[in-house]
Design a protein around this motif. Structure first.
Motif, PDB file in Angstrom:
ATOM      1  N   VAL A  59      24.693 -30.666 -11.166  1.00 41.14           N
ATOM      2  CA  VAL A  59      23.681 -30.996 -12.118  1.00 41.14           C
ATOM      3  C   VAL A  59      22.718 -29.775 -12.044  1.00 41.14           C
ATOM      4  N   ASP A  92      15.825 -39.654 -25.492  1.00 42.20           N
ATOM      5  CA  ASP A  92      16.351 -39.762 -24.339  1.00 42.20           C
ATOM      6  C   ASP A  92      15.334 -38.843 -23.245  1.00 42.20           C
ATOM      7  N   ALA A 117      15.621 -37.416 -20.503  1.00 41.23           N
ATOM      8  CA  ALA A 117      16.441 -36.378 -19.985  1.00 41.23           C
ATOM      9  C   ALA A 117      17.216 -35.728 -20.983  1.00 41.23           C
ATOM     10  N   ASP A 154      19.982 -33.448 -22.692  1.00 43.55           N
ATOM     11  CA  ASP A 154      21.408 -33.574 -22.627  1.00 43.55           C
ATOM     12  C   ASP A 154      21.873 -32.361 -21.789  1.00 43.55           C
ATOM     13  N   SER A 155      22.863 -32.647 -20.934  1.00 43.10           N
ATOM     14  CA  SER A 155      23.194 -31.846 -19.651  1.00 43.10           C
ATOM     15  C   SER A 155      23.793 -30.252 -20.264  1.00 43.10           C
ATOM     16  N   GLU A 212      25.782 -39.347 -26.925  1.00 41.22           N
ATOM     17  CA  GLU A 212      24.930 -39.504 -25.784  1.00 41.22           C
ATOM     18  C   GLU A 212      23.472 -39.998 -26.042  1.00 41.22           C
ATOM     19  N   SER A 228      14.366 -42.343 -14.827  1.00 42.44           N
ATOM     20  CA  SER A 228      15.198 -41.154 -15.157  1.00 42.44           C
ATOM     21  C   SER A 228      14.472 -39.780 -15.362  1.00 42.44           C
ATOM     22  N   PRO A 278      15.424 -37.228 -12.163  1.00 37.71           N
ATOM     23  CA  PRO A 278      16.524 -36.821 -13.002  1.00 37.71           C
ATOM     24  C   PRO A 278      17.943 -36.406 -12.317  1.00 37.71           C
ATOM     25  N   THR A 279      17.842 -35.911 -11.157  1.00 39.15           N
ATOM     26  CA  THR A 279      19.044 -35.396 -10.562  1.00 39.15           C
ATOM     27  C   THR A 279      19.908 -36.649 -10.134  1.00 39.15           C
ATOM     28  N   THR A 329      21.002 -38.550 -13.450  1.00 34.64           N
ATOM     29  CA  THR A 329      22.042 -37.713 -14.105  1.00 34.64           C
ATOM     30  C   THR A 329      23.349 -37.823 -13.531  1.00 34.64           C
ATOM     31  N   ARG A 353      28.074 -40.219 -13.575  1.00 36.89           N
ATOM     32  CA  ARG A 353      29.364 -39.501 -13.393  1.00 36.89           C
ATOM     33  C   ARG A 353      30.134 -39.842 -12.233  1.00 36.89           C
TER      34      ARG A 353
END
Length: 567
Positions: free
Chosen positions: A97, A312, A314, A316-317, A350, A400, A404-405, A408, A412
């Protein structure tokens, strides 16, 4: 030897039926009260559990087998394996992340420049090296997304690069015993020391890795797959995707220390979950504390400051990676649209969905193992408890943004591994209870005559095949471990040879003919589908044929040589 009767036959039949649905999930719609028409999938998460329920109702297994499948027998402790992998997965995914894996990929891209074949080799080395340390799942999660965008930005055919990534990630997981759940099953089932496991597998790994790349280079020699020179290149800013250097440094140090202690303390026969769980707990506390500090000091933006409230909270990664690629690469109009289309496909997957009350639902956990085959969706009906769900979504949005860590990494985590692995252990216990393990063990004795060399090749080849037809490489490893342990009169040398051959087979067997040969394969397929690059089963099998043949032959040959020298 237990006598085979009608209960034994029913047990074996339902074991194979559940495996069929793991390989080829079947979806259908049902209408439920208050919920409406809902899709139900009979697959990875549900088929083994339903098979267990039917076998229990038919008195083919009982509470003893269910308990043994959870607590363990023959020194194999399923709960130990699962706590270990959830703990390591949390540390590895929260490290990902921070953007450190994407930063490493950017650095390698800069080193490779516009030399296509050299870059192909560099990426293979990078993915292999990372997978040796953090395992295959974080590499599949981060590397797949990177290669989708990278190949779009550089006008490359993606298949060669994606197949290379998948092969590298799974092959390298055989080095450390924590690299794959199957490795832990083997170490516990055959009483192999953790450090000794690496000593046994390092040479087969090196041979398999070289053979794999040679096979990939041969079959992708056409310039349309890996061109000698790239048409679109650019210098990538490594720091642009390194979101959190402090967490990256702390997470790397913590994970490295954990892995060293796991190997060192293995000589004292300490259960590995007692080491990894405290480290994962320490990382969890750090993540919450550091995110809270960043939130309060303004390093993390409050939700709604720069985005519309229906978006959202956060990012998008993949967004920093996409932005950096678009800035660095000189792309013609059509390729730019292609890259944007790929990014848009991910965004659609997402993005939160508006609820009836005007609020939002959180993005779906696209990277979980369970979502690859067990998705359920409500197509009609208002849903249960709309006000409570709306409040939950608002709380989730706020948390979130604040942490966030963790939020996120949470979707997963491979939670799908927990019910699936327990189900496989229970089904194998049912086969043992009904006498099938003894039958298979007698067949193994006849096939190998208890000799060392035949044992390596029979177990190795069977392992690769069963990864495709016995409920992923986890089911294949559990089954073959039980069979070897039950084989009467097997000498210590042949037992150890079977263990190392199975270690090679269970890892390279993931690079096989069906996506369900490993959980990583199901995850890889899901991510590519969501990125707009669906891979057919036949395509997957075709491009994996040469690498798996090369790795199986070379890897088992090295194991044979090792065993001949040692015994």
């Amino acid at each position: 030897m237990s006598q085979i009767d009608r209960f034994s036959i029913v047990t074996l039949v339902f074991f194979f039926i559940s495996t069929i649905f793991v390989i080829h999930p079947f979806s259908f719609h049902v209408r439920l009260p208050w919920i409406g028409r809902t899709k139900f999938t009979l697959g990875l998460m549900t088929a083994p559990i339903i098979a267990i329920a039917i076998l229990w109702a038919a008195q083919c297994l009982g509470p003893t087998q269910i308990r043994d499948g959870i607590v363990g027998t023959d020194s194999i402790k399923p709960y130990n394996i699962l706590i270990l992998f959830i703990s390591l997965a949390y540390m590895a995914i929260t490290l990902d992340v921070t953007g450190i894996l994407q930063a490493a990929a950017f650095w390698v891209s800069n080193k490779g420049g516009d030399h296509g074949r050299r870059l192909y080799f560099y990426f293979y080395l990078l993915l292999t090296g990372i997978s040796m340390v953090v395992g295959n799942d974080p590499v599949i999660l981060s590397g797949t997304a990177f290669l989708v965008y990278y190949t779009a930005a550089t006008s490359l055919e993606p298949i060669a690069w994606l197949i290379s990534e998948f092969a590298a990630a799974n092959t390298a997981s055989m080095v450390l015993f924590v690299g794959n759940p199957t490795n832990v099953v083997i170490c516990e089932g055959f009483q192999v020391n953790n450090a000794a496991f690496t000593a046994y597998t390092i040479l087969p790994f090196l041979a398999c890795s070289i053979a794999c790349f040679a096979a990939l280079a041969l079959q992708f020699r056409d310039p349309k797959h890996v061109p000698p020179k790239l048409n679109h290149t650019g210098h990538l800013d490594v720091r642009a995707v390194l979101r959190d250097p402090v967490s990256a440094c702390f997470g790397s140090l913590l994970l490295g220390t954990c892995l060293v202690l796991v190997i060192v303390l293995s000589f004292l026969h300490v259960d590995v979950w007692k080491i990894t769980l405290p480290f994962a707990g320490a990382k969890f506390i750090f993540d919450l504390s550091w995110d809270h500090y960043r939130y309060k000091t303004g390093r993390i933006h409050h939700p709604g400051e720069e985005k519309h409230q229906d978006e959202d909270p956060a990012e998008d990664s993949d967004e920093p990676m996409v932005s950096a690629l678009k800035r660095a690469m000189t792309m013609p109009q059509d390729m730019e649209q292609s890259a944007i289309s790929s990014a848009t496909a991910v965004s659609r997957t997402e993005q939160p969905v508006k609820s009836e009350k005007g609020g939002t639902q959180p993005p779906s956990p696209i990277a979980t193992t369970s979502s690859s085959s067990e998705s359920t969706s409500v197509s009609t009906g208002p849903g249960l408890f709309p006000k409570q769900r709306e409040r939950f979504h608002l709380i989730h949005r706020s948390l979130s943004a604040h942490f966030p860590t963790f939020f996120t990494a949470l979707p997963r985590l491979p939670f799908g591994l927990i019910p699936f692995a327990f189900s496989q252990f229970i089904l194998i216990e049912a086969l043992s209870h009904q006498g099938w393990i003894d039958v298979f063990a007698s067949w193994l004795v006849k096939a190998t005559n208890r000799q060392l060399v035949p044992t390596v090749w029979v177990i190795g080849v069977l392992g690769v095949i069963l990864c495709n037809v016995a409920g992923t490489n986890i089911g294949a490893t559990i089954l073959l471990t039980k069979v070897v342990r039950a084989a009467p009169g097997f000498p210590a040398s042949s037992t150890r040879a079977a263990a190392i051959a199975l270690a090679v087979a269970s890892n390279v067997g993931a690079v096989s003919f069906t996506f369900s040969a490993s959980l990583a394969g199901l995850l890889w397929k899901t991510i590519l589908g969501q990125k707009g690059i669906p891979i057919k089963q036949t395509t997957f099998a075709f491009w994996n044929l040469l690498p798996i043949l090369a790795m199986t032959g070379v890897g088992l040959a090295i194991v044979t040589a090792e065993m001949k020298v040692l015994y």
